[in-house]
Scaffold this active site. Structure first.
Site, short mmCIF file in Angstrom:
data_model
loop_
_atom_site.label_atom_id
_atom_site.label_comp_id
_atom_site.label_asym_id
_atom_site.label_seq_id
_atom_site.Cartn_x
_atom_site.Cartn_y
_atom_site.Cartn_z
N LYS A 272 0.84 -1.20 0.00
CA LYS A 272 0.00 0.00 0.00
C LYS A 272 0.87 1.25 0.00
CE LYS A 272 -3.86 -1.91 2.70
NZ LYS A 272 -4.94 -1.72 1.71
N ARG A 347 -10.18 -11.56 2.07
CA ARG A 347 -11.05 -12.61 1.52
C ARG A 347 -10.38 -13.98 1.55
NH1 ARG A 347 -11.54 -9.20 -3.94
NH2 ARG A 347 -11.21 -7.58 -2.37
N1 BES Z 1 -8.08 -3.84 4.53
C1 BES Z 1 -8.25 -3.44 3.19
C2 BES Z 1 -9.55 -2.70 2.95
C3 BES Z 1 -9.70 -1.35 3.57
C4 BES Z 1 -9.48 -0.22 2.82
C5 BES Z 1 -10.13 -1.20 4.87
C6 BES Z 1 -9.66 1.02 3.38
C7 BES Z 1 -10.31 0.04 5.43
C8 BES Z 1 -10.07 1.15 4.67
C9 BES Z 1 -8.24 -4.65 2.28
O1 BES Z 1 -7.44 -5.70 2.68
C10 BES Z 1 -7.70 -4.19 0.95
O2 BES Z 1 -6.58 -3.84 0.91
N2 BES Z 1 -8.55 -4.20 -0.06
C11 BES Z 1 -8.16 -3.76 -1.35
C12 BES Z 1 -8.66 -4.78 -2.34
C13 BES Z 1 -8.17 -4.54 -3.73
C14 BES Z 1 -6.70 -4.87 -3.82
C15 BES Z 1 -8.96 -5.39 -4.68
C16 BES Z 1 -8.78 -2.41 -1.60
O3 BES Z 1 -9.95 -2.22 -1.23
O4 BES Z 1 -8.10 -1.54 -2.11
MN MN Z 2 -5.45 -5.48 2.00
#
Ligand code: BES
Ligand code: MN
Ligand code: ZN
Length: 498
Positions: A272, A347
């Site tokens: 990230k 997931r």
């Molecule tokens: N934990 C994150 C989702 C999240 C995003 C929680 C913002 C709280 C605030 C999750 O594991 C994630 O990173 N999801 C990605 C999925 C994507 C790579 C398809 C996302 O939502 O960007």
């Molecule tokens: Mn994630």
């Protein structure tokens, strides 16, 4: 901290005596206290206080007499009375008391309102307790003057004592459930690890009727849980699959609750951006809600429902053995997944937990809570959780429970057409679709692992923390979901027994 008062308001000699008042058109505000009624009417004619929702008026007694040191009038507004209004009022009172460092309060429940006394007591209690919450254990250098006060005791003054007593009891349990969830979430990632979830689960098992099993790495390998093992492989902290069971009767229906316990989500190799990454310590809020709810089960001991909680817990870090984009893993039960993006890790661990939980416990209903997608935040913002489900009846139940708890959710579609987006060329499915409908394709992924079992998925990424503030919800983690689960379990109890 909260109890029913045996005393009359006039006899209360503590820090602050609180009256809740309705807004009135004719500027006559009434709280059954002659002096205050007069002060309030003066304030109303000066337009300083009208009793509007959330408005406060602090009043001091003329001489230092025997009674309360201060009086507070709190507005209830003139709109329809709701559970949420009383919760917010409780939060306003707690917040005010903390600010002026009033430690002993008495709150007088308004009489003759068209609202059930038990629910009024319940929701005021919830708001008072939740609103008194603060997390400051790591602040060591605060000037005493700037520190918010600590509320020591709150007495509720009300005529219908039996009803109020029941309400207070429920309110305290629900509020403390939310607080337990907040406490876990507030701990930073270096303190609250997967092992912390395991420890919490083991502690719950000390309650009669509850048991806890923790699956470690070796058991996960034996059970072929390739999702959680894969996500964990870049981390130095061992994973844990924490299972807490409450069983009353083999005849009673079984509810399975699954919560995402990602104690820190860096994204893994699909790392990230650093901006805001610290918030990913909150990626365990689903797991926190589920175990907190289990604590409520231990206290309330419902008779008509078996409850099982599972928290798959791990970090997601880009260590040398980390999962890589393109890797193919096998989830518990044998389905293969092409990992296109290691940041779609929630997931993967939920898939193991759902598949294993359904196979092992054959639940009648499954609810999972997860900070799963940024897409749900884009779609719904911070005030509704996303709800996706394969079952209308369970959806209705969860939405109603969330409504009662002041934790609303909004259903998104989940038709078979979305499955196309997660079709893989090289495995059964892949872990991300394209950008479109991200909250839905994430749920479509989970759906692959629940079969025909009625299931609700709550995507709490937008509601678990940040911009969710209200009088009884501070900055930081909200504790979302914990009280919804308490309500859901209570609703099961009442349909099962009556
Ligand atoms: N934990 C994150 C989702 C999240 C995003 C929680 C913002 C709280 C605030 C999750 O594991 C994630 O990173 N999801 C990605 C999925 C994507 C790579 C398809 C996302 O939502 O960007
Ligand atoms: Mn994630
Ligand atoms: Zn995550």
């Amino acid at each position: 901290m909260i109890k029913l008062s045996a005393k009359k308001p006039e006899q209360f000699a503590g820090d602050m005596l609180v009256y809740c008042v309705r807004q009135s058109k004719n500027k006559k505000i009434s709280c059954n206290n002659r002096i205050l009624d007069r002060v309030a009417s003066t304030a109303a004619s000066l337009k300083d206080f009208s009793g509007a929702e959330g408005e406060t008026l602090l009043v001091y007694p003329e001489k230092k007499e025997k009674g309360a040191k201060r009086f507070l009038l709190v507005g209830l507004g003139k709109e329809e009375l709701t559970r949420e209004l009383f919760r917010k009022t409780g939060g306003t009172i707690s917040g005010f008391a903390r600010k002026i460092k009033a430690a002993d309060l008495m709150v007088v429940l308004p009489e003759e309102l068209e609202f059930s006394v038990s629910e009024m007591a319940e929701c005021l209690t919830e708001g008072l307790v939740l609103g008194a919450y603060g997390f400051r254990k790591y602040i060591t250098d605060e000037e005493p003057d700037k520190k918010p006060g600590q509320i020591k005791s709150i007495q509720l003054s009300v005529r219908e004592t039996d009803q109020a007593k029941q309400g207070i009891k429920k309110g305290v349990v629900a509020a403390e459930t939310g607080i337990i969830a907040r406490d876990m979430a507030n701990e930073p990632g270096n303190v609250w690890t997967p092992t912390s979830f395991a420890r919490f689960g083991k502690k719950l098992a000390a309650h009669p009727g509850l048991s806890c099993t923790v699956l470690g790495k070796a058991e996960m390998k034996r059970l072929k849980m390739g999702g959680i093992l894969g996500v964990n492989s870049g981390s130095a902290q061992p994973p844990a699959m924490v299972i807490v069971e409450y069983r009353v009767s083999p005849k009673a229906p079984t509810l399975l609750m699954v919560g995402k316990g990602l104690t820190f989500d860096s994204g893994g190799i699909s790392i990230k951006p650093s901006n805001g990454m610290e918030e990913m310590k909150y990626d365990m809020c689903g797991g926190a809600a589920v175990l907190a709810a289990m604590q409520a089960v231990a206290r309330e001991k419902p008779k008509g429902v078996n409850v099982v909680a599972i928290v798959p817990a791990t970090e997601n870090l880009p260590g040398e053995a980390a999962l890589k984009p393109g890797d193919i893993i096998t989830i518990y039960g044998g389905k293969t997944v092409e990992v296109v993006n290691t940041d779609a890790e929630g997931r993967l661990i939920l898939a193991d937990a759902l598949a294993y939980g359904i196979k092992t416990f054959k639940p009648d209903a499954v609810v999972d809570l997860a900070t799963l997608t940024g897409a749900v935040v884009v779609g719904l913002g911070h005030h509704y959780s996303g709800l996706l489900s394969n079952d209308d009846a369970l959806t209705e139940k969860v939405i109603a429970s969330g409504e009662r708890a002041g934790e609303p959710s909004w259903r998104l579609p989940l038709g078979p057409e979305y499955r196309k987006q997660i079709k893989s060329e090289v495995a059964d499915i892949k872990n991300v679709g394209d950008r479109s409908g991200g909250a839905i394709t994430a749920a479509a992924f989970l759906k692959e692992f629940v079969g025909e079992t009625p299931w609700v998925h709550l995507d709490i990424a937008g509601t678990a923390y940040g911009f969710t503030e209200k009088s009884y919800i501070p900055k930081g983690p909200s504790g979302i979901g914990a009280r919804t689960l308490v309500e859901l379990i209570r609703s099961w109890e009442s349909t099962a027994t009556g």
